[in-house]
Design a protein around this motif. Sequence first.
Motif, PDB file in Angstrom:
ATOM      1  N   ILE A 191       0.725  -1.109   0.065  1.00 38.13           N
ATOM      2  CA  ILE A 191      -0.094  -0.010  -0.100  1.00 38.13           C
ATOM      3  C   ILE A 191       0.961   1.086  -0.070  1.00 38.13           C
ATOM      4  O   ILE A 191       0.700   2.317  -0.841  1.00 38.13           O
ATOM      5  N   ARG A 192       2.006   1.197   0.816  1.00 39.10           N
ATOM      6  CA  ARG A 192       2.749   2.624   0.899  1.00 39.10           C
ATOM      7  C   ARG A 192       3.254   3.055  -0.394  1.00 39.10           C
ATOM      8  O   ARG A 192       3.200   4.222  -0.748  1.00 39.10           O
ATOM      9  N   GLY A 233      11.783   4.751  -8.169  1.00 40.38           N
ATOM     10  CA  GLY A 233      12.450   5.511  -7.485  1.00 40.38           C
ATOM     11  C   GLY A 233      11.994   5.625  -6.134  1.00 40.38           C
ATOM     12  O   GLY A 233      12.840   5.624  -4.993  1.00 40.38           O
ATOM     13  N   VAL A 234      10.673   5.202  -5.815  1.00 42.08           N
ATOM     14  CA  VAL A 234      10.119   5.145  -4.649  1.00 42.08           C
ATOM     15  C   VAL A 234      10.424   3.841  -3.752  1.00 42.08           C
ATOM     16  O   VAL A 234      10.757   3.978  -2.537  1.00 42.08           O
ATOM     17  N   ILE A 235      10.811   2.875  -4.416  1.00 42.49           N
ATOM     18  CA  ILE A 235      10.838   1.317  -3.614  1.00 42.49           C
ATOM     19  C   ILE A 235      12.469   1.827  -3.346  1.00 42.49           C
ATOM     20  O   ILE A 235      12.836   1.316  -2.172  1.00 42.49           O
ATOM     21  N   ILE A 236      13.328   2.340  -4.125  1.00 44.36           N
ATOM     22  CA  ILE A 236      14.694   2.671  -3.680  1.00 44.36           C
ATOM     23  C   ILE A 236      14.786   3.552  -2.557  1.00 44.36           C
ATOM     24  O   ILE A 236      15.450   3.432  -1.544  1.00 44.36           O
ATOM     25  N   TRP A 237      13.707   4.632  -2.431  1.00 43.86           N
ATOM     26  CA  TRP A 237      13.794   5.676  -1.395  1.00 43.86           C
ATOM     27  C   TRP A 237      13.291   5.225  -0.195  1.00 43.86           C
ATOM     28  O   TRP A 237      13.817   5.389   0.907  1.00 43.86           O
ATOM     29  N   ASN A 238      12.178   4.218  -0.199  1.00 44.77           N
ATOM     30  CA  ASN A 238      11.686   3.791   0.815  1.00 44.77           C
ATOM     31  C   ASN A 238      12.871   2.711   1.572  1.00 44.77           C
ATOM     32  O   ASN A 238      12.893   2.613   2.874  1.00 44.77           O
ATOM     33  N   LEU A 239      13.566   2.179   0.748  1.00 41.22           N
ATOM     34  CA  LEU A 239      14.884   1.284   1.232  1.00 41.22           C
ATOM     35  C   LEU A 239      15.557   2.043   2.127  1.00 41.22           C
ATOM     36  O   LEU A 239      16.240   1.677   3.179  1.00 41.22           O
TER      37      LEU A 239
END
Length: 267
Positions: free
Chosen positions: A42-43, A76-82
């Motif tokens: 979801i996030r 970009g979001v999945i790398i940033w969240n990591l």
Amino acid sequence: MTLFTKLFSEIFQERELLYILAKRDISIRYKQTYLGIIWAIIRPVLTMLVFLFAFKNVAKIGDISGYPLQLVIFSGVIIWNLFANTFQAVSNSILANNNLISKVYFPRLIIAFSSIAVSIFDFIIGLIVYMLLSLALMHTISIYILLLPLALVLTLFFSIGLGLIFCSFSVKYRDLLQMIPLIVQYGFFISPIVYTAKSLQISAWFNLYSLFNPLVGIVEYARILLIPGYHLQSFDFIYLSITSSITVFGVGIYIFTKKESSFVDYL
């Protein structure tokens, strides 16, 4: 025997404790929630949808440099969240486990390293969602995705290193904890998460920007591996980001090992 060899040798000897703490953190993250690990889906999806709406309906942007906006944003979001989740977890790891620190001795780095388990778990879930999204948009999945673990390791190097620096000093100086949300909040916008770095490469300050913000090169490198046909004018800035990530990791571990003997005094 070098400092790093000794440290990682001790951690390997205590790998069972590392596994137990990592498993505990993952369990606690989603315990007593109705949706459980679905929150890991979801996030990033909601983040993508918000910016997708803003770009397509407000800024009237349909794609970025010919690449689907959805894939550019989500990659970009999945790398940033990591990065963000790892940085925050490592920064708070000692204070969050002060009861263990004061009771028994073991390599303190184990606490910091075990805290990244949730971030990696969420990243894997996000990556699966990315691949499903790519297929839904009729885009093939590049064979270069097999090299994505390198981007994962570089992100972890930077986020763990930075987290260890903050962790080492925030045990005594708690004001530093107030800076962490600010770094996460504003860092999102000064990194090419919902836009690409391609248009910035012509700037004279771009290489310096990549050196001090390793996520610039890491995110763009991840996009090269994830989005078929994604290309950049130059790859030099990626090497700068790699150098910075490894340097921050090394500095973080060095500072942590020098400070860890005084942690008990301030807990």
